[in-house]
Scaffold this motif. Sequence first.
Motif, PDB file in Angstrom:
ATOM      1  N   LEU A 153       0.832  -1.202   0.000  1.00 36.91           N
ATOM      2  CA  LEU A 153       0.000   0.000   0.000  1.00 36.91           C
ATOM      3  C   LEU A 153       0.872   1.261   0.000  1.00 36.91           C
ATOM      4  O   LEU A 153       0.640   2.191  -0.783  1.00 36.91           O
ATOM      5  N   LEU A 154       1.886   1.290   0.863  1.00 41.62           N
ATOM      6  CA  LEU A 154       2.769   2.465   0.925  1.00 41.62           C
ATOM      7  C   LEU A 154       3.554   2.654  -0.370  1.00 41.62           C
ATOM      8  O   LEU A 154       3.734   3.790  -0.833  1.00 41.62           O
ATOM      9  N   ILE A 155       4.009   1.581  -0.963  1.00 44.31           N
ATOM     10  CA  ILE A 155       4.737   1.678  -2.232  1.00 44.31           C
ATOM     11  C   ILE A 155       3.817   2.222  -3.322  1.00 44.31           C
ATOM     12  O   ILE A 155       4.210   3.075  -4.125  1.00 44.31           O
ATOM     13  N   THR A 156       2.570   1.748  -3.345  1.00 43.10           N
ATOM     14  CA  THR A 156       1.611   2.227  -4.338  1.00 43.10           C
ATOM     15  C   THR A 156       1.327   3.718  -4.142  1.00 43.10           C
ATOM     16  O   THR A 156       1.352   4.492  -5.103  1.00 43.10           O
ATOM     17  N   VAL A 157       1.069   4.114  -2.906  1.00 41.32           N
ATOM     18  CA  VAL A 157       0.793   5.526  -2.621  1.00 41.32           C
ATOM     19  C   VAL A 157       2.014   6.378  -2.970  1.00 41.32           C
ATOM     20  O   VAL A 157       1.886   7.432  -3.609  1.00 41.32           O
ATOM     21  N   GLY A 158       3.190   5.932  -2.568  1.00 43.05           N
ATOM     22  CA  GLY A 158       4.405   6.685  -2.870  1.00 43.05           C
ATOM     23  C   GLY A 158       4.648   6.841  -4.358  1.00 43.05           C
ATOM     24  O   GLY A 158       5.124   7.873  -4.823  1.00 43.05           O
ATOM     25  N   GLY A 159       4.275   5.818  -5.112  1.00 41.55           N
ATOM     26  CA  GLY A 159       4.484   5.857  -6.556  1.00 41.55           C
ATOM     27  C   GLY A 159       3.556   6.802  -7.294  1.00 41.55           C
ATOM     28  O   GLY A 159       3.881   7.261  -8.392  1.00 41.55           O
ATOM     29  N   VAL A 160       2.412   7.092  -6.726  1.00 42.12           N
ATOM     30  CA  VAL A 160       1.459   7.960  -7.423  1.00 42.12           C
ATOM     31  C   VAL A 160       1.346   9.352  -6.789  1.00 42.12           C
ATOM     32  O   VAL A 160       0.451  10.126  -7.154  1.00 42.12           O
ATOM     33  N   LEU A 161       2.242   9.690  -5.887  1.00 40.79           N
ATOM     34  CA  LEU A 161       2.198  11.016  -5.277  1.00 40.79           C
ATOM     35  C   LEU A 161       2.456  12.127  -6.291  1.00 40.79           C
ATOM     36  O   LEU A 161       1.797  13.170  -6.245  1.00 40.79           O
ATOM     37  N   LEU A 200       9.825  20.001  -6.728  1.00 40.97           N
ATOM     38  CA  LEU A 200      10.247  18.683  -7.205  1.00 40.97           C
ATOM     39  C   LEU A 200      11.086  17.967  -6.159  1.00 40.97           C
ATOM     40  O   LEU A 200      10.881  16.776  -5.885  1.00 40.97           O
ATOM     41  N   LEU A 201      12.003  18.674  -5.544  1.00 39.88           N
ATOM     42  CA  LEU A 201      12.849  18.077  -4.514  1.00 39.88           C
ATOM     43  C   LEU A 201      12.021  17.606  -3.321  1.00 39.88           C
ATOM     44  O   LEU A 201      12.189  16.486  -2.836  1.00 39.88           O
ATOM     45  N   LYS A 202      11.095  18.436  -2.861  1.00 38.57           N
ATOM     46  CA  LYS A 202      10.229  18.055  -1.739  1.00 38.57           C
ATOM     47  C   LYS A 202       9.376  16.840  -2.101  1.00 38.57           C
ATOM     48  O   LYS A 202       9.214  15.919  -1.296  1.00 38.57           O
ATOM     49  N   LEU A 203       8.841  16.845  -3.316  1.00 40.59           N
ATOM     50  CA  LEU A 203       8.021  15.732  -3.782  1.00 40.59           C
ATOM     51  C   LEU A 203       8.831  14.441  -3.832  1.00 40.59           C
ATOM     52  O   LEU A 203       8.373  13.383  -3.394  1.00 40.59           O
ATOM     53  N   ILE A 235       9.464  13.138  -0.248  1.00 43.46           N
ATOM     54  CA  ILE A 235       8.271  12.495   0.308  1.00 43.46           C
ATOM     55  C   ILE A 235       8.040  11.141  -0.354  1.00 43.46           C
ATOM     56  O   ILE A 235       7.792  10.141   0.332  1.00 43.46           O
ATOM     57  N   GLU A 236       8.128  11.099  -1.689  1.00 46.33           N
ATOM     58  CA  GLU A 236       7.947   9.827  -2.406  1.00 46.33           C
ATOM     59  C   GLU A 236       8.956   8.790  -1.940  1.00 46.33           C
ATOM     60  O   GLU A 236       8.599   7.647  -1.657  1.00 46.33           O
ATOM     61  N   GLY A 237      10.225   9.183  -1.898  1.00 45.18           N
ATOM     62  CA  GLY A 237      11.276   8.256  -1.495  1.00 45.18           C
ATOM     63  C   GLY A 237      11.087   7.741  -0.079  1.00 45.18           C
ATOM     64  O   GLY A 237      11.316   6.560   0.197  1.00 45.18           O
ATOM     65  N   VAL A 278       8.150   7.510   1.620  1.00 41.27           N
ATOM     66  CA  VAL A 278       6.984   6.624   1.679  1.00 41.27           C
ATOM     67  C   VAL A 278       7.314   5.267   1.045  1.00 41.27           C
ATOM     68  O   VAL A 278       6.998   4.216   1.608  1.00 41.27           O
ATOM     69  N   ILE A 279       7.970   5.280  -0.104  1.00 43.11           N
ATOM     70  CA  ILE A 279       8.352   4.015  -0.758  1.00 43.11           C
ATOM     71  C   ILE A 279       9.357   3.257   0.096  1.00 43.11           C
ATOM     72  O   ILE A 279       9.274   2.039   0.249  1.00 43.11           O
ATOM     73  N   GLY A 280      10.314   3.959   0.692  1.00 45.01           N
ATOM     74  CA  GLY A 280      11.302   3.313   1.560  1.00 45.01           C
ATOM     75  C   GLY A 280      10.667   2.645   2.767  1.00 45.01           C
ATOM     76  O   GLY A 280      11.033   1.522   3.144  1.00 45.01           O
ATOM     77  N   ILE A 281       9.692   3.312   3.378  1.00 46.43           N
ATOM     78  CA  ILE A 281       8.992   2.712   4.519  1.00 46.43           C
ATOM     79  C   ILE A 281       8.219   1.480   4.056  1.00 46.43           C
ATOM     80  O   ILE A 281       8.191   0.456   4.742  1.00 46.43           O
ATOM     81  N   GLY A 282       7.595   1.574   2.874  1.00 46.75           N
ATOM     82  CA  GLY A 282       6.889   0.419   2.314  1.00 46.75           C
ATOM     83  C   GLY A 282       7.817  -0.755   2.086  1.00 46.75           C
ATOM     84  O   GLY A 282       7.478  -1.909   2.386  1.00 46.75           O
ATOM     85  N   LEU A 283       9.008  -0.485   1.561  1.00 44.67           N
ATOM     86  CA  LEU A 283       9.990  -1.556   1.349  1.00 44.67           C
ATOM     87  C   LEU A 283      10.453  -2.145   2.680  1.00 44.67           C
ATOM     88  O   LEU A 283      10.691  -3.353   2.776  1.00 44.67           O
ATOM     89  N   ALA A 284      10.565  -1.314   3.704  1.00 47.43           N
ATOM     90  CA  ALA A 284      10.937  -1.823   5.028  1.00 47.43           C
ATOM     91  C   ALA A 284       9.867  -2.777   5.555  1.00 47.43           C
ATOM     92  O   ALA A 284      10.189  -3.831   6.119  1.00 47.43           O
TER      93      ALA A 284
END
Length: 123
Positions: free
Chosen positions: A48-56, A75-78, A81-83, A85-91
Amino acid sequence: MNMSWTNLFVLANILQFAFGVSITGISYWAYRSNGRKASFRNSTVGFLLITVGGVLAPIYELGIKSDYTITAVELLKLQIIEGTVIGIGLAFLLISVYSHSAGTDHYRSVQLDVSDGGREYER
């Protein structure tokens, strides 16, 4: 058929979201069907977190800002945040796979008994 870059951007993100929701749903179904094991719950949260992070990015660019031109700071802030959220999902996925492997009957721990000439035995 002449497809613009904008249309490709939208199509790619729709596909990413569709596949992400699908694998999240399958993971949740596995969680519900297998005694609500923590490993399946963790994989559901991870997907779920990877999916959300990917479509932010498309959510921000199309839904919130309604423009494709964003500043370098935006762009940097985005990306931060994406990285994150995706990193937490991978964890969560890492924890899920590790804990599932450690708790199944298929997990095999092999040790060598030095006093027995180095032969393997299963524990």
